[in-house]
Design a protein around this motif. Structure first.
Motif, PDB file in Angstrom:
ATOM      1  N   ALA A  41      -3.271  -8.234  -8.788  1.00  0.00           N
ATOM      2  CA  ALA A  41      -4.477  -7.580  -9.280  1.00  0.00           C
ATOM      3  C   ALA A  41      -4.293  -6.073  -9.432  1.00  0.00           C
ATOM      4  N   GLY A  42      -3.302  -5.520  -8.746  1.00  0.00           N
ATOM      5  CA  GLY A  42      -3.056  -4.083  -8.827  1.00  0.00           C
ATOM      6  C   GLY A  42      -1.957  -3.683  -9.780  1.00  0.00           C
ATOM      7  N   ALA A  43      -1.393  -4.639 -10.512  1.00  0.00           N
ATOM      8  CA  ALA A  43      -0.319  -4.338 -11.464  1.00  0.00           C
ATOM      9  C   ALA A  43      -0.925  -3.981 -12.814  1.00  0.00           C
ATOM     10  N   LYS A  44      -0.737  -2.726 -13.237  1.00  0.00           N
ATOM     11  CA  LYS A  44      -1.364  -2.256 -14.478  1.00  0.00           C
ATOM     12  C   LYS A  44      -0.423  -1.303 -15.208  1.00  0.00           C
ATOM     13  N   GLY A  45      -0.144  -1.585 -16.458  1.00  0.00           N
ATOM     14  CA  GLY A  45       0.656  -0.678 -17.264  1.00  0.00           C
ATOM     15  C   GLY A  45      -0.164   0.493 -17.765  1.00  0.00           C
ATOM     16  N   ARG A  46       0.512   1.608 -18.060  1.00  0.00           N
ATOM     17  CA  ARG A  46      -0.202   2.781 -18.576  1.00  0.00           C
ATOM     18  C   ARG A  46      -0.770   2.534 -19.964  1.00  0.00           C
ATOM     19  N   LYS A  47      -0.087   1.686 -20.739  1.00  0.00           N
ATOM     20  CA  LYS A  47      -0.528   1.437 -22.103  1.00  0.00           C
ATOM     21  C   LYS A  47      -1.079   0.030 -22.276  1.00  0.00           C
ATOM     22  N   PRO A  54       3.391   2.221  -7.287  1.00  0.00           N
ATOM     23  CA  PRO A  54       3.386   3.364  -8.217  1.00  0.00           C
ATOM     24  C   PRO A  54       4.470   3.285  -9.283  1.00  0.00           C
ATOM     25  N   VAL A  55       5.635   2.763  -8.939  1.00  0.00           N
ATOM     26  CA  VAL A  55       6.713   2.638  -9.916  1.00  0.00           C
ATOM     27  C   VAL A  55       6.342   1.602 -10.965  1.00  0.00           C
ATOM     28  N   ILE A  56       5.859   0.459 -10.511  1.00  0.00           N
ATOM     29  CA  ILE A  56       5.438  -0.597 -11.437  1.00  0.00           C
ATOM     30  C   ILE A  56       4.355  -0.082 -12.372  1.00  0.00           C
ATOM     31  N   ASN A  57       3.375   0.606 -11.828  1.00  0.00           N
ATOM     32  CA  ASN A  57       2.226   1.038 -12.630  1.00  0.00           C
ATOM     33  C   ASN A  57       2.501   2.263 -13.491  1.00  0.00           C
ATOM     34  N   SER A  58       3.681   2.858 -13.346  1.00  0.00           N
ATOM     35  CA  SER A  58       4.052   3.964 -14.241  1.00  0.00           C
ATOM     36  C   SER A  58       4.649   3.444 -15.538  1.00  0.00           C
ATOM     37  N   ALA A  59       4.946   2.141 -15.592  1.00  0.00           N
ATOM     38  CA  ALA A  59       5.510   1.553 -16.807  1.00  0.00           C
ATOM     39  C   ALA A  59       4.498   1.613 -17.944  1.00  0.00           C
ATOM     40  N   LYS A  60       4.994   1.797 -19.163  1.00  0.00           N
ATOM     41  CA  LYS A  60       4.088   1.789 -20.306  1.00  0.00           C
ATOM     42  C   LYS A  60       3.429   0.436 -20.464  1.00  0.00           C
ATOM     43  N   ARG A  61       4.224  -0.602 -20.297  1.00  0.00           N
ATOM     44  CA  ARG A  61       3.706  -1.961 -20.445  1.00  0.00           C
ATOM     45  C   ARG A  61       4.123  -2.788 -19.237  1.00  0.00           C
ATOM     46  N   VAL A  62       3.154  -3.420 -18.629  1.00  0.00           N
ATOM     47  CA  VAL A  62       3.428  -4.399 -17.588  1.00  0.00           C
ATOM     48  C   VAL A  62       3.122  -5.772 -18.168  1.00  0.00           C
ATOM     49  N   TRP A  63       4.145  -6.602 -18.206  1.00  0.00           N
ATOM     50  CA  TRP A  63       4.020  -7.965 -18.734  1.00  0.00           C
ATOM     51  C   TRP A  63       4.174  -8.941 -17.587  1.00  0.00           C
ATOM     52  N   THR A  77       0.801  -1.227   0.000  1.00  0.00           N
ATOM     53  CA  THR A  77       0.000   0.000   0.000  1.00  0.00           C
ATOM     54  C   THR A  77       0.833   1.277   0.000  1.00  0.00           C
ATOM     55  N   VAL A  78       2.152   1.165   0.054  1.00  0.00           N
ATOM     56  CA  VAL A  78       3.009   2.358   0.106  1.00  0.00           C
ATOM     57  C   VAL A  78       3.009   3.070  -1.245  1.00  0.00           C
TER      58      VAL A  78
END
Length: 259
Positions: A230-236, A194-203, A169-170
Motif C-alpha cells: 500500500a505504500g509503494a508509489k511511483g513519482r509519475k 524511500p528508494v522504491i518510491n523515488s522511482a518514476k514508475r512503480v510497476w 518504516t526505515v
C-alpha cells in the motif's frame, strides 16, 4: 505521452501469461523511449516467480534487438542472502531468464553480494548502499529508477519489506539487512521504501486469486507498515498489472486498459 500522476491504476489481463506479455511489452517500449536520445535507464528488477515469468517474456520480445543495452543499468529490489549459485538467488534467476540473452556490459549489472562473497549480511547491505550511492542523482543516495518492478506477496510484502517489521518504516538508509524473515530464506537484503518510491514508475505484478486481498488492501489505502504494498508509489505512475483472478474485486474507476 503519459500525464504526470501519482494515482494508482490497474491493468487487467485474462491470465498470468498475458500479464507477463503486457508487462514485457511495456518494459521494452519504456526502455527504448528512455534510451533513444542517449539517456541512462536504471531498472530495479523483481525476484521470485513473478520476476522470472516477466523477464522470460521480455527475452522473447523482438524489441530487445532495438535497445542499446549499454545505456541500461540493472538492480534488484531485494536479494536472498544465499550462495551465488543457489537457485533461490534473484540475480541468478534474472540472468537465466533475461540478462544472459542481451548484450549488457557486466559493469551495468549491479548484483547484491552473495553469502559466499566473504561479506557478512550487514556488510553486503552496506556495500549495496554504497553502490547505489555511486549512481545517485541530484544529491540522492541512489539512482533515479525509470522503472521499479515489484512482485507482491499474499501478505502484501514487496521486495523484502514484510508486514509489521521495522524495515518497512526505515527512511534513513537505501538498503537494509533482513533477519528472521517470515518467508525463507531467513536472511535477505532489501531496498527501503524511500528508494522504491523515488522511482518514476512503480510497476506491481500480481496474479492469482490468492493475491486479491493484497491488491484490494493496496488500492483501499491500507496502512503501509501493515500492508507494505500500500505504500509503494511511483513519482509519475503506479501501475498494478494483474490477471482476472487477482482483480475480482477491483473498482471499475481504477481500471485503465489503455496504459
Amino acid at each position: 505521452m503519459e500525464a504526470p500522476s501519482r494515482e494508482k491504476v490497474v491493468v487487467i489481463d485474462p491470465s498470468p501469461g498475458a500479464v507477463a506479455q503486457r508487462v514485457a511489452d511495456r518494459f521494452l517500449s519504456r526502455v527504448m523511449a528512455r534510451t533513444r536520445n542517449g539517456r541512462i535507464a536504471h531498472i530495479a528488477l523483481p525476484g521470485g516467480s513473478t520476476g522470472g515469468t516477466v523477464l522470460e517474456a521480455a527475452s522473447r520480445h523482438p524489441g530487445i534487438a532495438d535497445v542499446d543495452w549499454s545505456l541500461v543499468h540493472f538492480w534488484w529490489g531485494d536479494e536472498r542472502f544465499v550462495p551465488h549459485d543457489d537457485p533461490e538467488r534473484n540475480a541468478r534467476q534474472s540472468r537465466a531468464a533475461f540478462l544472459d540473452h542481451i548484450d549488457v556490459p557486466a559493469e551495468n549489472v549491479h548484483e547484491i553480494a552473495a553469502s559466499d562473497s566473504g561479506l557478512t549480511l550487514d556488510e553486503a547491505a552496506a556495500a549495496y548502499a554504497a553502490e547505489l550511492a555511486r549512481f545517485g542523482a541530484k544529491g540522492e543516495a541512489w539512482p533515479s529508477f525509470a522503472v521499479c518492478f515489484l512482485g507482491v506477496g499474499t501478505d502484501g510484502h514487496v521486495a523484502s519489506l514484510f508486514p509489521d517489521r521495522v524495515e518497512v518504516t526505515v527512511t534513513d538508509a537505501a538498503a537494509l539487512p533482513v533477519r528472521d524473515a517470515p518467508k525463507p530464506p531467513a536472511e535477505r537484503i532489501t531496498l527501503t521504501r524511500p528508494v522504491i518510491n523515488s522511482a518514476k514508475r512503480v510497476w506491481l505484478v500480481l496474479t492469482g486469486a490468492d493475491k486479491a486481498s493484497a491488491l484490494g488492501l493496496a488500492l483501499a489505502g491500507a496502512s503501509y507498515p501493515t500492508v507494505p504494498v500500500a505504500g509503494a508509489k511511483g513519482r509519475k505512475r503506479t501501475v498494478f498489472f494483474v490477471d482476472e483472478a487477482a482483480a475480482a474485486e477491483v473498482s471499475e474507476d481504477l481500471i485503465d486498459q489503455n496504459y
